[in-house]
Motif scaffolding. Sequence first.
Motif, PDB file in Angstrom:
ATOM      1  N   ASP A   1       0.839  -1.256   0.002  1.00 42.07           N
ATOM      2  CA  ASP A   1       0.144  -0.069  -0.088  1.00 42.07           C
ATOM      3  C   ASP A   1       1.036   1.191   0.074  1.00 42.07           C
ATOM      4  OD1 ASP A   1      -2.189  -1.630  -0.033  1.00 42.07           O
ATOM      5  OD2 ASP A   1      -2.551  -1.275   2.226  1.00 42.07           O
ATOM      6  N   TYR A   2       1.944   1.327   0.669  1.00 44.80           N
ATOM      7  CA  TYR A   2       2.943   2.581   0.506  1.00 44.80           C
ATOM      8  C   TYR A   2       4.447   2.521   0.264  1.00 44.80           C
ATOM      9  CZ  TYR A   2      -0.862   3.595   3.926  1.00 44.80           C
ATOM     10  OH  TYR A   2      -2.281   3.688   4.221  1.00 44.80           O
ATOM     11  N   GLN A   3       4.540   1.069  -0.128  1.00 41.56           N
ATOM     12  CA  GLN A   3       6.016   1.057  -0.755  1.00 41.56           C
ATOM     13  C   GLN A   3       6.234   0.298  -1.995  1.00 41.56           C
ATOM     14  OE1 GLN A   3       8.060  -0.910   2.782  1.00 41.56           O
ATOM     15  NE2 GLN A   3       8.869   1.160   3.113  1.00 41.56           N
ATOM     16  N   VAL A   4       7.253   0.362  -2.542  1.00 39.04           N
ATOM     17  CA  VAL A   4       7.639  -0.293  -3.761  1.00 39.04           C
ATOM     18  C   VAL A   4       8.954  -0.928  -3.381  1.00 39.04           C
ATOM     19  CG1 VAL A   4       8.261  -0.193  -6.217  1.00 39.04           C
ATOM     20  CG2 VAL A   4       6.175   1.040  -5.569  1.00 39.04           C
ATOM     21  N   ARG A   5       9.344  -2.082  -3.781  1.00 36.97           N
ATOM     22  CA  ARG A   5      10.639  -2.516  -3.400  1.00 36.97           C
ATOM     23  C   ARG A   5      11.147  -3.760  -4.375  1.00 36.97           C
ATOM     24  NH1 ARG A   5      10.481  -4.624   2.650  1.00 36.97           N
ATOM     25  NH2 ARG A   5      11.280  -2.615   2.910  1.00 36.97           N
ATOM     26  N   VAL A   6      12.298  -3.922  -4.346  1.00 37.10           N
ATOM     27  CA  VAL A   6      12.950  -4.749  -5.085  1.00 37.10           C
ATOM     28  C   VAL A   6      14.085  -5.533  -4.333  1.00 37.10           C
ATOM     29  CG1 VAL A   6      14.184  -5.239  -7.206  1.00 37.10           C
ATOM     30  CG2 VAL A   6      12.581  -3.432  -7.608  1.00 37.10           C
ATOM     31  N   SER A   7      13.920  -7.032  -4.259  1.00 38.27           N
ATOM     32  CA  SER A   7      14.810  -7.810  -3.282  1.00 38.27           C
ATOM     33  C   SER A   7      15.696  -8.431  -4.393  1.00 38.27           C
ATOM     34  CB  SER A   7      14.011  -8.684  -2.409  1.00 38.27           C
ATOM     35  OG  SER A   7      12.972  -8.175  -1.615  1.00 38.27           O
ATOM     36  N   LEU A   8      17.046  -8.434  -4.127  1.00 37.25           N
ATOM     37  CA  LEU A   8      18.159  -9.057  -4.942  1.00 37.25           C
ATOM     38  C   LEU A   8      19.033  -9.391  -3.948  1.00 37.25           C
ATOM     39  CD1 LEU A   8      18.680  -5.849  -7.237  1.00 37.25           C
ATOM     40  CD2 LEU A   8      17.322  -8.188  -7.556  1.00 37.25           C
TER      41      LEU A   8
ATOM     42  N   ILE B   1      11.600   2.342  -2.365  1.00 30.06           N
ATOM     43  CA  ILE B   1      10.921   3.748  -2.632  1.00 30.06           C
ATOM     44  C   ILE B   1       9.430   3.918  -1.664  1.00 30.06           C
ATOM     45  CG2 ILE B   1      10.154   5.727  -3.727  1.00 30.06           C
ATOM     46  CD1 ILE B   1      11.826   4.714  -6.177  1.00 30.06           C
ATOM     47  N   SER B   2       9.119   4.699  -0.802  1.00 28.63           N
ATOM     48  CA  SER B   2       8.108   4.676  -0.057  1.00 28.63           C
ATOM     49  C   SER B   2       7.195   5.815  -0.495  1.00 28.63           C
ATOM     50  CB  SER B   2       8.338   5.050   1.416  1.00 28.63           C
ATOM     51  OG  SER B   2       8.940   4.056   2.066  1.00 28.63           O
ATOM     52  N   GLY B   3       5.755   5.652  -0.646  1.00 27.78           N
ATOM     53  CA  GLY B   3       4.928   6.744  -1.155  1.00 27.78           C
ATOM     54  C   GLY B   3       3.627   6.202  -1.501  1.00 27.78           C
ATOM     55  N   ALA B   4       2.347   6.503  -1.129  1.00 31.03           N
ATOM     56  CA  ALA B   4       1.185   6.017  -1.439  1.00 31.03           C
ATOM     57  C   ALA B   4       0.910   6.422  -2.916  1.00 31.03           C
ATOM     58  CB  ALA B   4       0.046   6.287  -0.442  1.00 31.03           C
ATOM     59  N   GLY B   5       1.208   7.743  -3.270  1.00 33.49           N
ATOM     60  CA  GLY B   5       1.124   8.264  -4.383  1.00 33.49           C
ATOM     61  C   GLY B   5       2.110   7.320  -5.536  1.00 33.49           C
ATOM     62  N   LEU B   6       2.987   6.862  -5.145  1.00 30.89           N
ATOM     63  CA  LEU B   6       3.928   6.341  -6.302  1.00 30.89           C
ATOM     64  C   LEU B   6       3.223   4.678  -6.456  1.00 30.89           C
ATOM     65  CD1 LEU B   6       6.316   5.514  -8.150  1.00 30.89           C
ATOM     66  CD2 LEU B   6       7.373   4.567  -5.786  1.00 30.89           C
ATOM     67  N   VAL B   7       2.657   4.322  -5.610  1.00 30.61           N
ATOM     68  CA  VAL B   7       1.681   2.922  -5.937  1.00 30.61           C
ATOM     69  C   VAL B   7       0.502   3.310  -6.756  1.00 30.61           C
ATOM     70  CG1 VAL B   7       0.342   1.204  -4.537  1.00 30.61           C
ATOM     71  CG2 VAL B   7       2.434   1.964  -3.492  1.00 30.61           C
TER      72      VAL B   7
ATOM     73  N   PHE C   1      22.601  -0.953 -10.572  1.00 32.24           N
ATOM     74  CA  PHE C   1      22.059  -0.734 -11.993  1.00 32.24           C
ATOM     75  C   PHE C   1      20.533  -0.334 -11.685  1.00 32.24           C
ATOM     76  CE2 PHE C   1      19.427  -2.271 -15.413  1.00 32.24           C
ATOM     77  CZ  PHE C   1      19.566  -1.318 -16.300  1.00 32.24           C
ATOM     78  N   VAL C   2      19.915  -1.428 -11.093  1.00 32.64           N
ATOM     79  CA  VAL C   2      18.470  -1.145 -10.849  1.00 32.64           C
ATOM     80  C   VAL C   2      18.018   0.071  -9.993  1.00 32.64           C
ATOM     81  CG1 VAL C   2      16.395  -2.279  -9.568  1.00 32.64           C
ATOM     82  CG2 VAL C   2      17.978  -3.615 -10.730  1.00 32.64           C
ATOM     83  N   ARG C   3      19.018   0.391  -8.961  1.00 36.11           N
ATOM     84  CA  ARG C   3      18.642   1.743  -8.205  1.00 36.11           C
ATOM     85  C   ARG C   3      18.847   2.798  -9.135  1.00 36.11           C
ATOM     86  NH1 ARG C   3      22.496   4.518  -3.393  1.00 36.11           N
ATOM     87  NH2 ARG C   3      20.475   5.246  -2.470  1.00 36.11           N
ATOM     88  N   GLY C   4      19.934   2.876 -10.042  1.00 36.17           N
ATOM     89  CA  GLY C   4      19.935   4.081 -10.910  1.00 36.17           C
ATOM     90  C   GLY C   4      18.764   4.028 -11.958  1.00 36.17           C
ATOM     91  N   LEU C   5      18.222   3.052 -12.447  1.00 31.22           N
ATOM     92  CA  LEU C   5      17.035   2.974 -13.235  1.00 31.22           C
ATOM     93  C   LEU C   5      15.626   3.341 -12.332  1.00 31.22           C
ATOM     94  CD1 LEU C   5      16.070   1.822 -16.047  1.00 31.22           C
ATOM     95  CD2 LEU C   5      15.480  -0.565 -14.964  1.00 31.22           C
ATOM     96  N   MET C   6      15.767   2.879 -11.299  1.00 37.59           N
ATOM     97  CA  MET C   6      14.117   3.350 -10.474  1.00 37.59           C
ATOM     98  C   MET C   6      14.599   4.864 -10.350  1.00 37.59           C
ATOM     99  SD  MET C   6      14.227   0.383  -7.490  1.00 37.59           S
ATOM    100  CE  MET C   6      12.422   0.828  -6.852  1.00 37.59           C
ATOM    101  N   TYR C   7      15.580   5.492 -10.160  1.00 41.83           N
ATOM    102  CA  TYR C   7      15.751   6.774  -9.779  1.00 41.83           C
ATOM    103  C   TYR C   7      15.213   7.712 -11.542  1.00 41.83           C
ATOM    104  CZ  TYR C   7      17.715  11.348  -9.000  1.00 41.83           C
ATOM    105  OH  TYR C   7      17.905  12.831  -9.007  1.00 41.83           O
ATOM    106  N   LYS C   8      16.078   7.119 -12.387  1.00 43.51           N
ATOM    107  CA  LYS C   8      15.975   7.673 -13.777  1.00 43.51           C
ATOM    108  C   LYS C   8      14.141   7.672 -14.021  1.00 43.51           C
ATOM    109  CE  LYS C   8      17.482   7.597 -18.450  1.00 43.51           C
ATOM    110  NZ  LYS C   8      18.022   6.889 -19.546  1.00 43.51           N
ATOM    111  N   VAL C   9      13.667   6.478 -13.819  1.00 44.59           N
ATOM    112  CA  VAL C   9      12.163   6.296 -14.260  1.00 44.59           C
ATOM    113  C   VAL C   9      11.248   7.108 -13.110  1.00 44.59           C
ATOM    114  CG1 VAL C   9      10.453   4.713 -14.549  1.00 44.59           C
ATOM    115  CG2 VAL C   9      12.825   4.404 -15.585  1.00 44.59           C
ATOM    116  N   LEU C  10      11.534   6.840 -11.727  1.00 47.57           N
ATOM    117  CA  LEU C  10      10.511   7.208 -10.813  1.00 47.57           C
ATOM    118  C   LEU C  10      10.720   8.586 -10.305  1.00 47.57           C
ATOM    119  CD1 LEU C  10      10.015   3.661  -9.277  1.00 47.57           C
ATOM    120  CD2 LEU C  10       8.552   4.656 -10.960  1.00 47.57           C
ATOM    121  N   GLY C  11      11.902   8.953 -10.427  1.00 53.85           N
ATOM    122  CA  GLY C  11      12.251  10.459 -10.169  1.00 53.85           C
ATOM    123  C   GLY C  11      12.731  10.388  -8.650  1.00 53.85           C
TER     124      GLY C  11
END
Length: 195
Positions: free
Chosen positions: A57-64, A103-109, A75-85
């Motif tokens: 509900d409030y977070q997007v997470r990638v587990s590696l 990345i936390s944020g209900a708005g992002l979800v 690489f994924v961290r940079g991609l997330m920053y580039k795409v999601l801001g």
Amino acid sequence: PEGRRRGGINSQAQRRRDPEKYRQLGCNTRKVFAKPLHSEEFAELVGILLGDGAISDYQVRVSLDRNVDRQYAVFVRGLMYKVLGERPSFIERDEDNTILLTISGAGLVEVLEQNGLKRGNKVVHQIDFPKWIHRRRSYQIACMRGLFDTDGGLYSHRKAKKIYLGWCFSNSSKPLLQSMMDILLNLRYVLAIFQ
């Protein structure tokens, strides 16, 4: 108590109407996320989220995997920053040898859901590629790259003194597996034995 409750509801309504005013006052306000443009980078990130990602509900997470995927996590961290801001946190956990990018944020979800992703259990939802990815070949390839990087693997085996390279992909969502097969067939990556 009833007056405090009404005051709290009124305060929250005012914050929603003019979040910038409250942000400037130093109050906690809901983060605003821009809607990402459909692109190959976004399609690849979608593939990563469909593979090793989780949306609550409030977070997007990638587990590696911390031992194997450290360079990929950067690489994924940079991609997330580039795409999601927004730059995700990078947390290494000893207890299960993972790297968590969050990345936390209900708005992002909500933004990700508007682009065809779902929050919650991916297996229960039987997730699939978002529709917009099916509309362009370059998006399909990019999304499959993200999925393969997270849920796929290469292996080799020897047969009759020859070494063969194998490709495997596993996922528990039947619609996702079917979409992956359909795209591979359309791109002519799968041999005739599957047709």
